[in-house]
Motif scaffolding. Structure first.
Motif, PDB file in Angstrom:
ATOM      1  N   TYR A  36      45.613  -3.917  76.713  1.00 32.30           N
ATOM      2  CA  TYR A  36      45.483  -3.399  75.307  1.00 32.30           C
ATOM      3  C   TYR A  36      46.397  -2.810  74.980  1.00 32.30           C
ATOM      4  N   THR A  37      47.066  -2.853  73.688  1.00 36.20           N
ATOM      5  CA  THR A  37      48.041  -2.063  73.215  1.00 36.20           C
ATOM      6  C   THR A  37      47.800  -2.106  71.712  1.00 36.20           C
ATOM      7  N   SER A  52      50.920   3.559  73.487  1.00 37.30           N
ATOM      8  CA  SER A  52      49.797   3.513  74.261  1.00 37.30           C
ATOM      9  C   SER A  52      49.600   2.011  75.090  1.00 37.30           C
ATOM     10  N   CYS A  53      49.011   2.065  76.298  1.00 38.98           N
ATOM     11  CA  CYS A  53      48.746   1.086  77.046  1.00 38.98           C
ATOM     12  C   CYS A  53      47.566   1.317  77.873  1.00 38.98           C
ATOM     13  N   SER A  54      46.467   0.378  77.724  1.00 36.45           N
ATOM     14  CA  SER A  54      45.211   0.662  78.521  1.00 36.45           C
ATOM     15  C   SER A  54      44.838  -0.469  79.176  1.00 36.45           C
ATOM     16  N   TRP A  56      41.944  -3.099  81.762  1.00 36.51           N
ATOM     17  CA  TRP A  56      40.328  -3.126  82.272  1.00 36.51           C
ATOM     18  C   TRP A  56      40.647  -4.165  83.381  1.00 36.51           C
ATOM     19  N   GLY A 106      51.100   8.214  81.411  1.00 34.17           N
ATOM     20  CA  GLY A 106      50.129   7.453  81.861  1.00 34.17           C
ATOM     21  C   GLY A 106      49.317   7.951  83.021  1.00 34.17           C
ATOM     22  N   ARG A 110      43.018   6.227  85.573  1.00 30.39           N
ATOM     23  CA  ARG A 110      42.112   6.229  84.192  1.00 30.39           C
ATOM     24  C   ARG A 110      42.783   5.051  83.298  1.00 30.39           C
ATOM     25  N   LYS A 111      43.094   4.329  83.964  1.00 31.85           N
ATOM     26  CA  LYS A 111      43.531   2.650  83.489  1.00 31.85           C
ATOM     27  C   LYS A 111      44.435   3.207  82.187  1.00 31.85           C
ATOM     28  N   ASP A 112      45.373   4.049  82.204  1.00 33.06           N
ATOM     29  CA  ASP A 112      46.326   4.464  81.163  1.00 33.06           C
ATOM     30  C   ASP A 112      47.898   4.127  81.665  1.00 33.06           C
ATOM     31  N   SER A 114      50.573   4.626  79.524  1.00 31.77           N
ATOM     32  CA  SER A 114      51.244   4.882  78.037  1.00 31.77           C
ATOM     33  C   SER A 114      52.475   5.574  78.516  1.00 31.77           C
TER      34      SER A 114
END
Length: 252
Positions: A36-37, A52-54, A56, A106, A110-112, A114
């Motif tokens: 997701y961004t 930002s980039c997360s 799952w 990132g 924490r699944k980040d 960024s």
């Protein structure tokens, strides 16, 4: 011959059994990872922006997780790799103009994924793509964010523009306050006028009632005075008529 046929059939059964065991004990099918961004990000020349980039993943974050950022300049068909994270270490690619201006912020646990780009320029306009792989969770689509770099407004013009906007808002507030004040005064005057008119109408009614009662009281007196004047006049006329006869008697 029969023994050879029996041996070949037994070997075929053994191969089928081994194939079944491999299909059962083999690697499980891969699952899908979701990235997701944001769709759009805006920045000004000389400032910095966070991309930002997360993600799952259905799997635990493994040591083999990888995060990759690609950049496609505005108006270009080619995409270049500008950042890569692997084996717990971030790597900024030498290709492109982001080497000295990029920062990793990132945290895969924490699944980040960024990154931050400093000292923005017009050449940074374009599309950035974030791609994440978390073996065995490697199937999934990457996500894209478009960066728009705008001209930085000089401080002097910003102050002037802010003063103009503030003055306009103040003027609007003063006008609105005057309108409400004039309306309040007008309504108050209308209420006072209405009360005055009501009082005048009430006074007229009271005066007319007093006049009517006074006339009703004065009418018998007037009638009595008229009767008295009439009787007095009649008596004087009668006396005047009898006066010549008496004078004649006096002469005799």
């Amino acid at each position: 011959m029969s023994q050879g046929a029996g041996g070949s059939s037994g070997g075929g059964r053994l191969l089928l059994l081994l194939a079944g065991l491999l299909s059962v004990l083999g690697p499980s099918p891969t699952s899908s990872i979701h990235v997701y961004t944001q769709r759009e990000v805006y920045g000004t020349v000389g400032s910095h922006v966070t991309l930002s980039c997360s993600f799952w993943s259905s799997e635990w974050i493994s040591e083999d997780i990888s995060i990759t950022w690609h950049f496609q300049a505005e108006g270009s068909r080619d995409s270049i790799s500008i950042f890569h994270y692997a084996k717990g270490q971030p790597y900024i690619d030498d290709v492109g103009s982001f080497k000295e201006r990029m920062e990793w912020v990132g945290n895969p646990h924490r699944k980040d994924g960024s990154i931050v780009i400093h000292n923005l320029d017009y050449t940074d306009n374009g599309t950035f793509t974030c791609d994440v792989k978390n073996p065995p969770d490697i199937v999934g689509k990457s996500s894209q964010v478009t960066l728009y770099v705008l001209e930085k407004v000089p401080t002097r013009y910003g102050v002037v523009l802010g003063s103009i906007i503030g003055g306009a808002l103040l003027l609007v507030a003063v006008v609105v306050a005057l309108v409400y004040l004039l309306r309040y005064c007008w309504l108050r005057r209308q209420v006072a006028l209405q009360r005055r008119l009501s009082a005048m109408e009430k006074g007229k009614l009271q005066r007319s009632a007093k006049d009517a009662s006074k006339r009703s009281r004065q009418a018998p007196v007037l009638y009595a005075m008229l009767d008295h004047s009439r009787s007095t006049k009649a008596a004087s006329e009668k006396k005047a008529k009898g006066a010549p006869g008496e004078s004649r008697k006096d002469k005799k």
